[in-house]
Design a protein around this motif. Structure first.
Motif, short mmCIF file in Angstrom:
data_model
loop_
_atom_site.label_atom_id
_atom_site.label_comp_id
_atom_site.label_asym_id
_atom_site.label_seq_id
_atom_site.Cartn_x
_atom_site.Cartn_y
_atom_site.Cartn_z
N PRO A 1 5.25 12.10 -9.42
CA PRO A 1 4.14 11.56 -8.55
C PRO A 1 4.70 10.87 -7.63
N GLU A 2 4.25 10.84 -6.46
CA GLU A 2 4.30 9.61 -5.34
C GLU A 2 3.46 8.56 -5.89
N ARG A 3 4.24 7.24 -5.47
CA ARG A 3 3.41 6.02 -6.03
C ARG A 3 3.51 5.09 -4.87
N VAL A 4 3.55 5.39 -3.63
CA VAL A 4 3.90 4.62 -2.46
C VAL A 4 2.23 4.10 -1.99
N LEU A 5 2.46 3.06 -1.30
CA LEU A 5 1.18 2.39 -0.73
C LEU A 5 1.14 2.67 0.53
N VAL B 1 1.04 9.42 -16.40
CA VAL B 1 1.52 8.02 -15.95
C VAL B 1 0.84 7.93 -14.69
N LYS B 2 0.89 8.86 -13.61
CA LYS B 2 0.27 8.66 -12.29
C LYS B 2 -1.27 8.31 -12.26
N LEU B 3 -1.88 8.97 -13.43
CA LEU B 3 -3.36 8.96 -13.47
C LEU B 3 -3.59 7.52 -13.79
N GLU C 1 -2.02 4.83 -13.83
CA GLU C 1 -1.85 3.72 -12.92
C GLU C 1 -2.85 3.48 -11.91
N ASN C 2 -3.51 4.77 -11.33
CA ASN C 2 -4.59 4.57 -10.29
C ASN C 2 -5.95 3.92 -11.06
N THR C 3 -6.24 4.70 -12.61
CA THR C 3 -7.08 4.16 -13.15
C THR C 3 -7.26 2.93 -13.48
N TYR C 4 -6.03 2.30 -14.18
CA TYR C 4 -5.91 1.04 -14.54
C TYR C 4 -6.31 -0.05 -13.22
N ARG C 5 -5.88 0.50 -12.02
CA ARG C 5 -6.19 -0.47 -10.83
C ARG C 5 -7.89 -0.41 -10.46
N ASP C 6 -8.44 0.94 -10.75
CA ASP C 6 -9.80 1.05 -10.28
C ASP C 6 -10.62 0.41 -11.56
N LEU D 1 -8.03 -8.66 -9.66
CA LEU D 1 -7.94 -8.23 -8.08
C LEU D 1 -9.25 -8.75 -7.67
N SER D 2 -9.23 -8.28 -6.31
CA SER D 2 -10.31 -8.84 -5.47
C SER D 2 -11.50 -7.89 -5.49
N PRO D 3 -12.83 -8.45 -5.53
CA PRO D 3 -13.79 -7.89 -5.20
C PRO D 3 -14.02 -7.47 -3.73
N VAL E 1 -14.53 0.68 -3.65
CA VAL E 1 -13.10 1.06 -3.65
C VAL E 1 -13.18 2.46 -2.93
N GLY E 2 -12.23 2.67 -2.27
CA GLY E 2 -12.10 4.08 -1.25
C GLY E 2 -10.75 4.41 -1.07
N GLY E 3 -10.53 5.46 -0.33
CA GLY E 3 -9.16 6.15 0.01
C GLY E 3 -9.15 7.43 -0.94
N HIS E 4 -8.12 7.99 -0.92
CA HIS E 4 -7.96 9.29 -1.44
C HIS E 4 -7.44 9.23 -3.08
N CYS E 5 -7.17 7.90 -3.27
CA CYS E 5 -6.28 7.91 -4.73
C CYS E 5 -7.34 7.34 -5.72
N ILE E 6 -7.35 5.96 -5.47
CA ILE E 6 -8.27 5.11 -6.55
C ILE E 6 -9.51 5.52 -7.07
N ALA F 1 -11.99 1.63 7.94
CA ALA F 1 -10.94 2.05 7.19
C ALA F 1 -11.20 1.82 5.70
N TYR F 2 -10.75 2.62 4.83
CA TYR F 2 -10.90 2.35 3.27
C TYR F 2 -10.05 1.17 2.90
N LYS F 3 -9.06 0.47 3.86
CA LYS F 3 -8.56 -0.75 3.28
C LYS F 3 -7.86 -1.35 4.48
N PRO F 4 -7.33 -2.50 4.34
CA PRO F 4 -6.81 -3.12 5.90
C PRO F 4 -5.27 -2.53 6.19
N1 SAJ Z 1 -9.38 -2.83 -3.51
C1 SAJ Z 1 -10.07 -3.78 -3.90
N2 SAJ Z 1 -9.66 -4.71 -4.64
C2 SAJ Z 1 -8.21 -5.02 -4.56
C3 SAJ Z 1 -7.54 -3.91 -4.35
C4 SAJ Z 1 -7.64 -2.96 -3.56
O1 SAJ Z 1 -11.39 -3.54 -3.67
O2 SAJ Z 1 -7.85 -5.83 -5.23
C5 SAJ Z 1 -9.64 -1.42 -2.76
C6 SAJ Z 1 -9.17 -1.25 -1.35
O3 SAJ Z 1 -9.94 -1.73 -0.42
C7 SAJ Z 1 -9.31 0.27 -1.06
C8 SAJ Z 1 -9.06 0.43 -2.54
O4 SAJ Z 1 -9.37 -0.32 -3.50
O5 SAJ Z 1 -10.57 0.56 -0.96
C9 SAJ Z 1 -7.70 1.45 -2.93
O6 SAJ Z 1 -6.55 0.45 -2.33
P1 SAJ Z 1 -5.47 0.22 -2.91
O7 SAJ Z 1 -4.63 -0.74 -1.96
O8 SAJ Z 1 -5.44 -0.48 -4.04
O9 SAJ Z 1 -4.96 1.67 -3.18
P2 SAJ Z 1 -4.16 2.76 -2.43
O10 SAJ Z 1 -5.39 3.85 -2.91
O11 SAJ Z 1 -4.19 2.65 -1.04
O12 SAJ Z 1 -2.87 3.36 -3.14
C10 SAJ Z 1 -2.85 3.47 -4.62
C11 SAJ Z 1 -1.72 2.83 -5.12
N3 SAJ Z 1 -1.77 2.69 -6.58
C12 SAJ Z 1 -1.78 1.64 -7.36
O13 SAJ Z 1 -1.55 0.54 -6.68
C13 SAJ Z 1 -1.62 1.69 -8.64
C14 SAJ Z 1 -0.58 3.42 -4.41
O14 SAJ Z 1 0.79 2.74 -5.26
C15 SAJ Z 1 -0.35 5.11 -4.91
O15 SAJ Z 1 0.75 5.61 -4.44
C16 SAJ Z 1 -1.89 5.62 -4.03
O16 SAJ Z 1 -2.85 4.99 -4.82
C17 SAJ Z 1 -1.89 7.12 -4.52
O17 SAJ Z 1 -1.23 7.90 -3.50
O18 SAJ Z 1 -2.03 7.34 -5.67
#
Ligand code: SAJ
Length: 434
Positions: A161-165, A214-216, A218-223, A259-261, A265-270, A324-327
């Motif tokens: 898995p790629e795990r880059v931000l 593992v990859k799933l 990580e992103n699910t934990y963040r979501d 984490l921050s409200p 949540v956007g983007g192609h991953c989380i 954009a989906y994030k900064p």
């Molecule tokens: N967001 C919040 N609050 C936060 C953090 C993020 O609302 O505290 C929102 C962002 O604004 C955005 C979304 O969540 O809309 C996702 O942003 P992100 O910065 O959390 O993540 P991505 O999607 O840019 O990248 C994630 C990363 N995964 C993790 O941090 C576990 C990155 O390491 C992965 O490589 C990437 O997904 C991927 O490609 O899967």
């Protein structure tokens, strides 16, 4: 194992940085993409996406003669599949009345099929695309074995898995720990050897399905963690509390990291990957499912707050800052900001959106402003939807001269209230009930 020539299939946010990093480290790279406009752009040494440092990396790779982009794979020592795995927009699964999204694996399937005619004994194939558990074993293996070769004995096969931000891809590609899951121990070793070309972080070998999980995870934990932050923002408003202050105080606890409200949540991953778990096992994933529901509902919560601030939305002019989906990225995919704009328009507001990273974006149903000034000039309210650095640095006094409104709605706690109040603005923040 030695790799003189590799093929990277999919030249998007992951494939392109990966391909150019291999090339600048001396490997001959054939970059493959089905989009011929992308191919022409890259062969000129230019790029089609925004990522800090990537224009230089690609132009160095092209100039070194080690990188060539084309629309079809060629014979190579290793193949990396880095194509998108979005979810389907017109088909859903259902379990006990609960509707869930389904992974669209067509790009992975056709990438694997495109390798078959070129596959030789001793080759390595790596799937990098985020995929549902068991994809490498159940989907990719049978396709590649149509070559008549046996996975694990005739050729090596891994999931890594790629795990880059996004925003920090080139640095994280090299420095992050890398997980390489092989369908056999020898496959994992071959994958290890490939990434050792440039990875400075640890390279850890495991099996393919563990690596997928593992990859799933990580992103699910963040979501799930963002969902709880978003739920806290709603509670804070109910109880007359400032959620940003409360979160920073709670985070003083040594084992708490909320984490921050935000607007969602956007983007192609989380916002996508947790669905892969729900699809694979809906009966085991109520928490993951509900976290997705909370985050998907957050744009509605934001719009409700803006409605309260303006009394009503019908006919109101709103300037939306950021799509954009994030900064500080130009990626508008699955962006909650877009959703907020659409919902505001659905309630009769006239919205002008300004996205400095993609001012010419052609977003269906969204009126793009030609400049920041154009967006805010006649606005009744300005809503900050993305914490882009250039928005945070705006000078409140200068803005006061360029707009008639004095009402700001900040969904990301990007602005210093005092500074804006001194310039005459009323600032309403998401998650602040005081
Ligand atoms: N967001 C919040 N609050 C936060 C953090 C993020 O609302 O505290 C929102 C962002 O604004 C955005 C979304 O969540 O809309 C996702 O942003 P992100 O910065 O959390 O993540 P991505 O999607 O840019 O990248 C994630 C990363 N995964 C993790 O941090 C576990 C990155 O390491 C992965 O490589 C990437 O997904 C991927 O490609 O899967």
């Amino acid at each position: 194992m030695k790799f003189n020539k590799i093929c990277v299939i999919g030249l998007g946010y992951i494939g392109l940085p990966t391909a150019s990093t291999f090339a600048v480290n001396g490997v001959n790279v054939i970059g493959v993409d089905t989009n011929s406009h992308v191919i022409d752009t890259l062969n000129k040494g230019e790029i089609h996406i925004h990522e800090p440092g990537l224009p230089e990396a690609v132009s160095n790779a092209v100039r070194s003669g080690k990188f060539k982009a084309t629309t079809r794979p060629e014979e190579a020592d290793a193949y990396i599949i880095a194509v998108p795995t979005p979810f389907k927009h017109d088909e859903f699964g259902e379990y006990n009345g609960v509707k869930y999204k389904l992974a669209d694996m067509r790009a992975v399937t056709s990438a694997a099929e495109s390798i078959v005619p070129h596959l030789k004994k001793g080759n390595l194939v790596v799937l990098e695309s985020t995929s549902p558990p068991r994809t490498t074993v159940d989907l990719v293996t049978p396709i590649l074995e149509k070559s008549g070769l046996k996975a694990g004995s005739d050729f090596f096969l891994c999931y890594s898995p790629e795990r880059v931000l996004p925003g920090q891809i080139l640095r994280e590609l090299i420095e992050n720990a890398r997980i390489v899951g092989g369908i056999t121990a020898e496959s994992a070793q071959a994958g290890h050897d490939l990434y050792a070309t440039f990875v400075k972080g640890q390279i850890i070998k495991t099996d393919a399905t563990t690596a997928e999980m593992v990859k799933l995870m990580e992103n699910t934990y963040r979501d799930v963690n963002i969902a709880i932050a978003n739920e806290f923002s709603r509670l804070a408003e109910k109880f007359g509390v400032d959620v940003w202050e409360a979160v920073s105080l709670a985070n003083l606890h040594p084992r708490v990291k909320i984490l921050s409200p935000g607007p969602g949540v956007g983007g192609h991953c989380i916002s996508v990957d947790p669905w892969f778990f729900v699809e694979a096992a809906p009966e085991l994933t109520p928490l993951i499912y509900h976290a997705r529901q909370v985050n998907d509902a957050q744009p509605h919560f934001v719009v409700e707050k803006i409605k309260q601030a303006l009394g009503e939305l019908k006919g109101k002019k709103i300037a939306a800052l950021g799509l954009a989906y994030k900064p500080d990225v130009d990626d508008l995919r699955e962006s909650p900001a877009n959703e907020v704009v659409h919902l505001l328009q659905g309630e009769g507001a006239q919205v002008k959106a300004w996205e400095p990273f993609k001012p010419d974006a052609d977003m269906e149903g969204i009126h793009m402003a030609s400049s920041l000034e154009d967006a805010i000039k006649d606005a009744d309210l300005i809503v900050l939807l993305v914490k882009h650095t250039e928005f945070i640095k705006l000078d409140p006094h200068e803005i006061a001269e360029k707009t008639k409104t004095r009402v700001l709605f900040d969904t990301v706690s990007g602005w210093n209230i005092n500074d804006w109040e001194i310039a005459g603005f009323k600032v309403i923040r998401l998650g602040v009930g005081k």
